[in-house]
Design a protein around this motif. Structure first.
Motif, PDB file in Angstrom:
ATOM      1  N   HIS A 192     -14.098   3.640  -5.192  1.00  0.00           N
ATOM      2  CA  HIS A 192     -13.431   4.588  -4.296  1.00  0.00           C
ATOM      3  C   HIS A 192     -12.373   3.890  -3.460  1.00  0.00           C
ATOM      4  O   HIS A 192     -12.554   2.758  -3.018  1.00  0.00           O
ATOM      5  CB  HIS A 192     -14.511   5.277  -3.454  1.00  0.00           C
ATOM      6  CG  HIS A 192     -14.319   5.287  -1.983  1.00  0.00           C
ATOM      7  ND1 HIS A 192     -13.373   6.054  -1.365  1.00  0.00           N
ATOM      8  CD2 HIS A 192     -14.974   4.635  -0.989  1.00  0.00           C
ATOM      9  CE1 HIS A 192     -13.454   5.873  -0.054  1.00  0.00           C
ATOM     10  NE2 HIS A 192     -14.410   5.012   0.193  1.00  0.00           N
ATOM     11  N   SER A 193     -11.230   4.567  -3.292  1.00  0.00           N
ATOM     12  CA  SER A 193     -10.086   4.036  -2.539  1.00  0.00           C
ATOM     13  C   SER A 193      -9.801   2.594  -2.954  1.00  0.00           C
ATOM     14  O   SER A 193      -9.724   1.691  -2.134  1.00  0.00           O
ATOM     15  CB  SER A 193     -10.333   4.117  -1.028  1.00  0.00           C
ATOM     16  OG  SER A 193      -9.140   3.854  -0.310  1.00  0.00           O
ATOM     17  N   PHE A 194      -9.605   2.411  -4.244  1.00  0.00           N
ATOM     18  CA  PHE A 194      -9.418   1.059  -4.781  1.00  0.00           C
ATOM     19  C   PHE A 194      -8.192   0.408  -4.156  1.00  0.00           C
ATOM     20  O   PHE A 194      -7.096   0.973  -4.175  1.00  0.00           O
ATOM     21  CB  PHE A 194      -9.269   1.106  -6.300  1.00  0.00           C
ATOM     22  CG  PHE A 194      -9.120  -0.247  -6.929  1.00  0.00           C
ATOM     23  CD1 PHE A 194     -10.176  -1.142  -6.931  1.00  0.00           C
ATOM     24  CD2 PHE A 194      -7.914  -0.643  -7.504  1.00  0.00           C
ATOM     25  CE1 PHE A 194     -10.052  -2.400  -7.502  1.00  0.00           C
ATOM     26  CE2 PHE A 194      -7.775  -1.898  -8.075  1.00  0.00           C
ATOM     27  CZ  PHE A 194      -8.842  -2.777  -8.075  1.00  0.00           C
ATOM     28  N   ASN A 195      -8.388  -0.794  -3.617  1.00  0.00           N
ATOM     29  CA  ASN A 195      -7.268  -1.512  -2.999  1.00  0.00           C
ATOM     30  C   ASN A 195      -7.192  -2.958  -3.475  1.00  0.00           C
ATOM     31  O   ASN A 195      -6.644  -3.819  -2.793  1.00  0.00           O
ATOM     32  CB  ASN A 195      -7.366  -1.454  -1.465  1.00  0.00           C
ATOM     33  CG  ASN A 195      -8.591  -2.159  -0.920  1.00  0.00           C
ATOM     34  OD1 ASN A 195      -9.440  -2.623  -1.681  1.00  0.00           O
ATOM     35  ND2 ASN A 195      -8.705  -2.240   0.400  1.00  0.00           N
ATOM     36  N   GLY A 196      -7.755  -3.201  -4.660  1.00  0.00           N
ATOM     37  CA  GLY A 196      -7.695  -4.542  -5.218  1.00  0.00           C
ATOM     38  C   GLY A 196      -6.374  -4.800  -5.918  1.00  0.00           C
ATOM     39  O   GLY A 196      -5.595  -3.888  -6.192  1.00  0.00           O
ATOM     40  N   ASP A 197      -6.137  -6.064  -6.237  1.00  0.00           N
ATOM     41  CA  ASP A 197      -4.921  -6.409  -6.958  1.00  0.00           C
ATOM     42  C   ASP A 197      -5.166  -6.318  -8.468  1.00  0.00           C
ATOM     43  O   ASP A 197      -6.259  -5.935  -8.913  1.00  0.00           O
ATOM     44  CB  ASP A 197      -4.414  -7.795  -6.546  1.00  0.00           C
ATOM     45  CG  ASP A 197      -5.417  -8.913  -6.831  1.00  0.00           C
ATOM     46  OD1 ASP A 197      -6.347  -8.712  -7.641  1.00  0.00           O
ATOM     47  OD2 ASP A 197      -5.277  -9.995  -6.219  1.00  0.00           O
ATOM     48  N   PHE A 217     -11.115   3.932 -11.435  1.00  0.00           N
ATOM     49  CA  PHE A 217     -10.404   3.482 -10.243  1.00  0.00           C
ATOM     50  C   PHE A 217      -9.822   4.690  -9.520  1.00  0.00           C
ATOM     51  O   PHE A 217      -8.961   5.380 -10.056  1.00  0.00           O
ATOM     52  CB  PHE A 217      -9.302   2.494 -10.626  1.00  0.00           C
ATOM     53  CG  PHE A 217      -9.833   1.293 -11.350  1.00  0.00           C
ATOM     54  CD1 PHE A 217     -10.130   0.124 -10.667  1.00  0.00           C
ATOM     55  CD2 PHE A 217     -10.083   1.344 -12.727  1.00  0.00           C
ATOM     56  CE1 PHE A 217     -10.653  -0.974 -11.331  1.00  0.00           C
ATOM     57  CE2 PHE A 217     -10.598   0.256 -13.399  1.00  0.00           C
ATOM     58  CZ  PHE A 217     -10.889  -0.905 -12.699  1.00  0.00           C
ATOM     59  N   SER A 218     -10.328   4.937  -8.323  1.00  0.00           N
ATOM     60  CA  SER A 218      -9.888   6.095  -7.539  1.00  0.00           C
ATOM     61  C   SER A 218      -8.935   5.630  -6.451  1.00  0.00           C
ATOM     62  O   SER A 218      -9.287   4.785  -5.622  1.00  0.00           O
ATOM     63  CB  SER A 218     -11.098   6.798  -6.922  1.00  0.00           C
ATOM     64  OG  SER A 218     -10.675   7.911  -6.162  1.00  0.00           O
ATOM     65  N   TYR A 219      -7.741   6.201  -6.469  1.00  0.00           N
ATOM     66  CA  TYR A 219      -6.727   5.831  -5.489  1.00  0.00           C
ATOM     67  C   TYR A 219      -6.630   6.891  -4.397  1.00  0.00           C
ATOM     68  O   TYR A 219      -6.682   8.095  -4.677  1.00  0.00           O
ATOM     69  CB  TYR A 219      -5.374   5.636  -6.171  1.00  0.00           C
ATOM     70  CG  TYR A 219      -5.343   4.389  -7.024  1.00  0.00           C
ATOM     71  CD1 TYR A 219      -5.018   3.159  -6.475  1.00  0.00           C
ATOM     72  CD2 TYR A 219      -5.679   4.446  -8.376  1.00  0.00           C
ATOM     73  CE1 TYR A 219      -5.020   2.002  -7.251  1.00  0.00           C
ATOM     74  CE2 TYR A 219      -5.680   3.303  -9.160  1.00  0.00           C
ATOM     75  CZ  TYR A 219      -5.344   2.081  -8.584  1.00  0.00           C
ATOM     76  OH  TYR A 219      -5.360   0.938  -9.356  1.00  0.00           O
ATOM     77  N   SER A 220      -6.474   6.402  -3.168  1.00  0.00           N
ATOM     78  CA  SER A 220      -6.350   7.270  -1.990  1.00  0.00           C
ATOM     79  C   SER A 220      -4.912   7.236  -1.490  1.00  0.00           C
ATOM     80  O   SER A 220      -4.015   6.707  -2.154  1.00  0.00           O
ATOM     81  CB  SER A 220      -7.292   6.771  -0.892  1.00  0.00           C
ATOM     82  OG  SER A 220      -6.842   5.496  -0.423  1.00  0.00           O
ATOM     83  N   GLY A 221      -4.696   7.733  -0.290  1.00  0.00           N
ATOM     84  CA  GLY A 221      -3.371   7.742   0.303  1.00  0.00           C
ATOM     85  C   GLY A 221      -2.751   6.377   0.457  1.00  0.00           C
ATOM     86  O   GLY A 221      -1.519   6.261   0.599  1.00  0.00           O
ATOM     87  N   VAL A 222      -3.567   5.325   0.427  1.00  0.00           N
ATOM     88  CA  VAL A 222      -3.042   3.964   0.542  1.00  0.00           C
ATOM     89  C   VAL A 222      -1.991   3.688  -0.532  1.00  0.00           C
ATOM     90  O   VAL A 222      -1.029   2.950  -0.302  1.00  0.00           O
ATOM     91  CB  VAL A 222      -4.188   2.933   0.459  1.00  0.00           C
ATOM     92  CG1 VAL A 222      -3.645   1.514   0.440  1.00  0.00           C
ATOM     93  CG2 VAL A 222      -5.161   3.122   1.622  1.00  0.00           C
ATOM     94  N   VAL A 223      -2.133   4.316  -1.699  1.00  0.00           N
ATOM     95  CA  VAL A 223      -1.199   4.073  -2.800  1.00  0.00           C
ATOM     96  C   VAL A 223       0.206   4.559  -2.460  1.00  0.00           C
ATOM     97  O   VAL A 223       1.180   4.154  -3.107  1.00  0.00           O
ATOM     98  CB  VAL A 223      -1.726   4.715  -4.104  1.00  0.00           C
ATOM     99  CG1 VAL A 223      -1.460   6.221  -4.122  1.00  0.00           C
ATOM    100  CG2 VAL A 223      -1.127   4.046  -5.331  1.00  0.00           C
ATOM    101  N   SER A 224       0.326   5.394  -1.433  1.00  0.00           N
ATOM    102  CA  SER A 224       1.645   5.892  -1.021  1.00  0.00           C
ATOM    103  C   SER A 224       2.267   5.054   0.096  1.00  0.00           C
ATOM    104  O   SER A 224       3.429   5.275   0.458  1.00  0.00           O
ATOM    105  CB  SER A 224       1.534   7.353  -0.553  1.00  0.00           C
ATOM    106  OG  SER A 224       0.919   7.433   0.734  1.00  0.00           O
ATOM    107  N   PHE A 225       1.517   4.101   0.652  1.00  0.00           N
ATOM    108  CA  PHE A 225       2.011   3.317   1.782  1.00  0.00           C
ATOM    109  C   PHE A 225       3.051   2.303   1.308  1.00  0.00           C
ATOM    110  O   PHE A 225       2.830   1.591   0.319  1.00  0.00           O
ATOM    111  CB  PHE A 225       0.869   2.575   2.483  1.00  0.00           C
ATOM    112  CG  PHE A 225      -0.186   3.457   3.104  1.00  0.00           C
ATOM    113  CD1 PHE A 225      -0.061   4.837   3.149  1.00  0.00           C
ATOM    114  CD2 PHE A 225      -1.327   2.888   3.651  1.00  0.00           C
ATOM    115  CE1 PHE A 225      -1.039   5.634   3.723  1.00  0.00           C
ATOM    116  CE2 PHE A 225      -2.313   3.676   4.232  1.00  0.00           C
ATOM    117  CZ  PHE A 225      -2.178   5.053   4.269  1.00  0.00           C
TER     118      PHE A 225
END
Length: 255
Positions: free
Chosen positions: A153-158, A172-180
């Motif tokens: 959830h909210s994957f933020n790995g490289d 791999f679930s992407y959250s709003g972070v992918v738009s930052f």
């Protein structure tokens, strides 16, 4: 076009008593289903309640890292009972959080590993929170039976972590972070994530995507998450929507 917000907290205080309003707003953006993530006994119960009140809402239940220290046999017995209830489609969110460290790390690992076992025993996917803990998370999942799937959830790995987890039965679930703008490692991971392993979420009321960053998040904003991924991948929003919808239906066993 249909989208699914596969990880949201519609049971959280900002939405209390206004759930139908936010679900209607989501519907107008093509978000036809949401999965409400539990994390502790209270949030688990609220998620189940919403899944029973609204046809488009599903629930997951679990003990997140913050409350892993409270996990005992009584908690597990209740968890097993709830996982078999109508509308409950996954175990989650569970995992490791070495940023807040609300529970001792040894206990976090033990409870996470055990809950992954419970998910397998009950033929459920497991929805995973991991913060500053990719190494231990990977080690646990590599030694677990993920026959029924797992979602980061909210994957933020490289990309290096993406490639490691791709060898497992992980989505791999992407959250709003992918738009930052500054989340360049997440951008690259999203570009490299195969379409058949891709999911989208809001984690509402947190992690609001652009163009509404800084405001309270809500399930409808998963539209903007999907839009950001489409732009990163250089494909259409419809392609992202179709892939993530089909993937979510498959891994969570939705009808």
């Amino acid at each position: 076009m249909e989208l699914i917000d596969n990880h949201t907290h519609l049971q959280d205080e900002p939405f209390r008593g206004k759930e139908e309003f936010y679900l209607d707003r989501a519907q107008k953006l093509g978000v036809t289903k949401v999965i409400c993530a539990g994390q502790d006994p209270d949030f688990n119960l609220r998620a189940i309640d919403l899944s029973q009140r609204f046809d488009q809402v599903y629930a997951m239940v679990g003990y997140c890292p913050d409350v892993a220290k409270n996990y005992d046999q009584k908690a597990e017995d209740l968890l097993i009972e709830q996982l078999q209830m109508s509308g409950v489609v996954a175990l989650g969110e569970v995992g490791l959080d070495y940023y807040w460290d609300e529970s001792p790390r040894a206990i976090q690992k033990e409870v996470f590993a055990r809950q992954v076992e419970v998910a397998h025993e009950l033929k459920k996917p497991v929805d995973i929170h991991t913060r500053d803990a990719f190494g231990d998370c990977y080690a646990i999942l590599k030694n677990s039976n993920l026959e029924y799937g797992a979602i980061l959830h909210s994957f933020n790995g490289d990309v290096s972590w993406l490639n490691k987890f791709l060898a497992l039965n992980v989505y791999f679930s992407y959250s709003g972070v992918v738009s930052f703008t500054k989340a360049v490692e997440v951008h690259e991971a999203a570009r490299k994530t195969p379409l058949d392993r891709l999911l989208v979420e809001t984690d509402a009321p947190y992690l609001t995507p652009k163009p509404y960053r800084g405001k309270q998040n809500e399930p409808g904003n998963v539209y903007y998450v999907a839009k950001a991924i489409a732009e990163l991948k250089g494909i259409s929003l419809n392609e992202v929507a179709q892939a993530t919808y089909e993937n979510t239906m498959r891994v969570y066993g939705l009808n």
